[in-house]
Design a protein around this motif. Structure first.
Motif, PDB file in Angstrom:
ATOM      1  N   VAL A 155       4.392   1.217  -2.307  1.00 59.57           N
ATOM      2  CA  VAL A 155       2.980   1.415  -2.643  1.00 59.57           C
ATOM      3  C   VAL A 155       2.566   0.459  -3.759  1.00 59.57           C
ATOM      4  CG1 VAL A 155       1.335   3.058  -3.626  1.00 59.57           C
ATOM      5  CG2 VAL A 155       2.905   3.799  -1.833  1.00 59.57           C
ATOM      6  N   PRO A 201       2.653   1.674   3.649  1.00 57.67           N
ATOM      7  CA  PRO A 201       1.615   1.205   2.720  1.00 57.67           C
ATOM      8  C   PRO A 201       1.019  -0.144   3.133  1.00 57.67           C
ATOM      9  CG  PRO A 201       3.452   2.100   1.486  1.00 57.67           C
ATOM     10  CD  PRO A 201       3.884   2.019   2.931  1.00 57.67           C
ATOM     11  N   MET A 212      -4.224   3.343  -3.233  1.00 58.22           N
ATOM     12  CA  MET A 212      -2.777   3.317  -3.490  1.00 58.22           C
ATOM     13  C   MET A 212      -2.376   3.928  -4.838  1.00 58.22           C
ATOM     14  SD  MET A 212      -1.173   2.394  -0.853  1.00 58.22           S
ATOM     15  CE  MET A 212      -1.786   1.882   0.740  1.00 58.22           C
TER      16      MET A 212
END
Length: 199
Positions: A11, A155, A170
């Motif tokens: 992430v 992600p 995020m």
């Protein structure tokens, strides 16, 4: 395999200046490390031979039962540790340095985050034991490797599909994963315990 700092790293890498190149480096590292870990674990159990291989309950020896119980014990310890420390979980300091990561650093992070995490080592040993138990080559673990890399890629995939909206989301996702990764970790350990104990 990707619960905890592993997915948080993925992430964080999406929020870097060059997210696609950096994330691809990370994914390559995760893939190489997972394949190497499974091959090594499979090789360990192959070298130990049938005396230690957790085979079917009718033909396994005492040593195989001990290896099986040790693997179950390691996974259970990891699960219990995650539950006990759930309120005091702090993200590792090295995660912050990933904001400026290059593709090379991301590759090294992907390699090390899989090969050095105790929970991942326990899972790869469980996969290696399972492969030996069923007399399967390491290629039988390719779905496991693919699933690990796919989860690591989520992600990046979200970023590619949703662009800046995903990138802005995020940090919130990183916070949620940091506080709730213990649930995913414990559940993954329980799944592998069941796989080891299943005939």
């Amino acid at each position: 395999m990707m619960a905890g700092p592993q997915i948080v790293a993925a992430v964080v890498l999406v929020t870097t200046a060059r997210p696609v190149r950096v994330c691809l480096g990370f994914l390559l590292g995760v893939a190489i490390a997972t394949v190497a870990g499974v091959v090594l674990a499979r090789g360990i159990f192959a070298l130990l031979g049938q005396a230690f291989a957790p085979g079917s309950s009718s033909d396994r020896g005492v040593a195989a039962v001990i290896v099986q119980l040790v693997l179950v014990g390691l996974l259970a310890l990891v699960a219990v540790k995650n539950v006990v420390k759930r309120r005091t979980v702090e993200p590792p300091k090295w995660l912050g340095s990933l904001m400026e990561a290059s593709p090379r650093k991301a590759l090294m992070t992907g390699l090390l985050i899989i090969l050095l995490m105790p929970s991942d080592i326990a899972v790869m040993l469980a996969v290696g034991a399972n492969l030996e138990q069923h007399g399967a080559g390491w290629t039988a673990a390719l779905p496991f490797v693919a699933a690990t890399v796919f989860i690591a890629a989520l992600p990046l995939l979200l970023y590619l599909v949703f662009g800046d909206r995903a990138r802005r989301a995020m940090p919130r996702l990183r916070e949620w994963l940091t506080t709730h990764s213990w649930v995913v970790n414990a559940a993954a350990c329980l799944i592998f315990i069941v796989l080891i104990l299943a005939p």
